[in-house]
Scaffold this motif. Structure first.
Motif, mmCIF file in Angstrom:
data_model
loop_
_atom_site.group_PDB
_atom_site.id
_atom_site.type_symbol
_atom_site.label_atom_id
_atom_site.label_comp_id
_atom_site.label_asym_id
_atom_site.label_seq_id
_atom_site.Cartn_x
_atom_site.Cartn_y
_atom_site.Cartn_z
ATOM 1 N N LEU A 347 60.165 -46.561 -61.200
ATOM 2 C CA LEU A 347 60.690 -47.869 -61.588
ATOM 3 C C LEU A 347 59.934 -48.500 -62.753
ATOM 4 N N ASP A 348 58.686 -48.120 -62.939
ATOM 5 C CA ASP A 348 57.883 -48.637 -64.048
ATOM 6 C C ASP A 348 57.903 -47.702 -65.255
ATOM 7 N N PHE A 349 58.822 -46.726 -65.238
ATOM 8 C CA PHE A 349 58.988 -45.758 -66.329
ATOM 9 C C PHE A 349 57.812 -44.788 -66.444
ATOM 10 N N ASN A 350 56.903 -44.777 -65.462
ATOM 11 C CA ASN A 350 55.865 -43.747 -65.430
ATOM 12 C C ASN A 350 56.516 -42.387 -65.242
ATOM 13 N N ASP A 407 60.267 -45.152 -73.712
ATOM 14 C CA ASP A 407 61.267 -46.114 -74.173
ATOM 15 C C ASP A 407 62.592 -46.023 -73.438
ATOM 16 N N VAL A 408 63.054 -44.824 -73.143
ATOM 17 C CA VAL A 408 64.370 -44.694 -72.509
ATOM 18 C C VAL A 408 64.410 -43.446 -71.645
ATOM 19 N N ILE A 409 65.076 -43.566 -70.493
ATOM 20 C CA ILE A 409 65.317 -42.457 -69.580
ATOM 21 C C ILE A 409 66.791 -42.104 -69.666
ATOM 22 N N PRO A 419 62.273 -52.332 -70.282
ATOM 23 C CA PRO A 419 62.445 -53.760 -70.594
ATOM 24 C C PRO A 419 61.598 -54.243 -71.770
ATOM 25 N N ARG A 420 60.531 -53.482 -72.109
ATOM 26 C CA ARG A 420 59.715 -53.904 -73.250
ATOM 27 C C ARG A 420 60.395 -53.602 -74.586
#
Length: 477
Positions: A347-350, A407-409, A419-420
């Protein structure tokens, strides 16, 4: 030594003839003691025989408590597991582990250190990882120690990883199966950095250099993901003359690179360089005139090896030039876009490319975290699930690449923008791409109600970021 200051380069060895009668004789002359740090590189990948050969000779000399600093480890290196259990090797530093060695880490005297490729180069150059002996598999060498990976029966392409330790190791032994009768005029590693040259019958199997699929995927779902990834780059505002690009060797990544090439050709765009880990797919784009240069730290297939030998604009770079975060201008920091894969995303793009769902190490960062940090646009491609296991999860099992560098999944169910990056989200939405909140992808993968597996056993490995910070620890299941 103050942080960030490069360690001293080794004193040059200018002896005219550096041939040793055998590897055992060369190792005796190196003067190693118990506890020494020995490095190997992985350009022959799963075809490498030199690491196994070197460790067998070191064990035969009665040496123990060794620190193995290998750039990467593959299933072919299974004999290392026995050396660990017997105490010949008690410490391990590497950027990638796959195969039986992953199951032997419990026997190490201390947890394994998992690095990035750039972090490994940084640690060596800064003196944090001093190398007592570098054993370099050299597809061709001359008697004065000049080395190249472009030529010989075991040609593997540029020797980007051992370039770093060749310049700084206390002692360097080159192992070759092709001794040139004439001086090499364009070596990747110059002779003054090499102490001894050993000739053996065979370095391994160059046919096993191949990494990933080597061909773009023809799976319809994966093709859809690849097409979306290419469209993301096309809509990002970065696709213009001079774009720089990198991708990996997986089927989705190769298909996305091919799709991007088609868009570039349609728009009349010529890129500045593609970098890597070079594959035949990137060679095809280069030879089609879509990129002016290929900057290469290692080859992922034999088509790339042939290009390195034949194409003047296909150029070698060291691991430090590629991705060392303390380098003044690493290539990874000049990337406009990079496409990377994932074992898990949360969920945090990790992103996790280190640990399998079964708790066993399945790889490691390699250049993943390095290029994600350096590129202006980092695109992660992944299916929602693999063999019934969710890949978009509430929390990854191991943080390999921090989410603030992603940046994008891109998945078959749509793409989630970090979101950043509201600017990127606006561009992609305007281009008609299917944006989806990351939480919706977690639900679509079926992992929102699954409990996170807690590892409570002893620490087996520590995952380090490129600057040396710890990103996560890996415990026994």
């Amino acid at each position: 030594m103050p942080p960030g200051r490069p360690g001293p380069e080794r004193a040059p060895n200018t002896a005219p003839d550096k041939r040793a009668p055998s590897l055992a004789a060369a190792l005796r002359a190196a003067g190693l003691r118990d506890g020494a740090t020995v490095s190997f590189h992985h350009h022959l990948r799963n075809g490498d025989a030199v690491l196994n050969m070197g460790l067998a000779e070191l064990a035969a000399l009665g040496l123990g408590d060794l620190h193995l600093a290998a750039s990467s480890l593959f299933p072919v290196h299974a004999p290392l597991a026995d050396h660990i259990r017997r105490g010949t090797v008690t410490r391990l530093s590497t950027a990638y582990i796959s195969g039986p060695v992953a199951h032997a880490l419990d026997a190490l005297a201390q947890p394994a250190t998992l690095q990035t490729h750039g972090g490994r180069a940084r640690a060596i150059e800064a003196g944090e990882l001093p190398i007592d002996l570098a054993i370099i598999a050299a597809p061709m060498a001359d008697r004065t120690g000049n080395l190249t990976g472009a030529l010989g029966p075991s040609a593997c392409g540029p020797l980007g990883y051992p370039m770093v330790e060749a310049a700084r190791a206390r002692h360097v032994i080159a192992v070759t199966d092709c001794l040139s009768p004439t001086p090499l005029t364009a070596p990747e590693i110059p002779g003054h950095q090499v102490d001894q040259v050993v000739t053996v019958p065979r370095l391994g199997d160059a046919g096993q250099i191949v990494s990933g699929t080597t061909r773009p995927t023809d799976n319809p779902q994966a093709r859809h993901i690849a097409a979306l990834a290419a469209r993301v780059i096309a809509a990002s505002g970065l696709l213009a003359d001079g774009i720089s690009f990198q991708t990996g060797a997986g089927g989705i990544s190769l298909a996305a690179a091919r799709d991007l090439g088609q868009i570039m050709a349609q728009r009349g765009i010529t890129g500045s360089f593609a970098s890597g880990g070079i594959t035949g797919t990137l060679v095809d784009l280069f030879r089609a005139g879509l990129f002016r240069d290929l900057l290469d730290v290692q080859c992922f297939d034999l088509a790339a090896v042939a290009s390195f030998r034949e194409d003047a604009a296909h150029r070698a770079m060291s691991a430090s030039d590629y991705a060392n975060p303390w380098h003044p201008d690493p290539v990874a920091h000049r990337l406009d876009a990079v496409i990377l894969g994932a074992a898990e995303v949360d969920l945090d793009f990790n992103v996790n490319v280190t640990l399998g769902a079964d708790g066993v190490i399945l790889g490691g960062s390699g250049g993943h975290a390095d290029t994600a940090a350096g590129a202006k646009l980092t695109v992660i491609t992944t299916a929602l699930t693999a063999r019934g296991t969710p890949k978009i999860v509430p929390r990854v099992g191991c943080i390999t690449t921090p989410g603030d560098t992603v940046d994008v999944i891109v998945t078959e169910a749509g793409l989630a923008v970090n979101p950043r990056r509201p600017d990127l989200a606006d561009r992609l939405r305007h281009a008609g791409l299917p944006l989806t909140p990351i939480a919706d992808l977690v639900r679509a993968a079926g992992s929102d109600n699954r409990p996170c597996s807690a590892q409570t056993g002893p620490i087996r490995a520590v995952s380090h970021y490129r600057d040396g910070r710890v990103t996560d620890v890996i415990r026994a299941p």
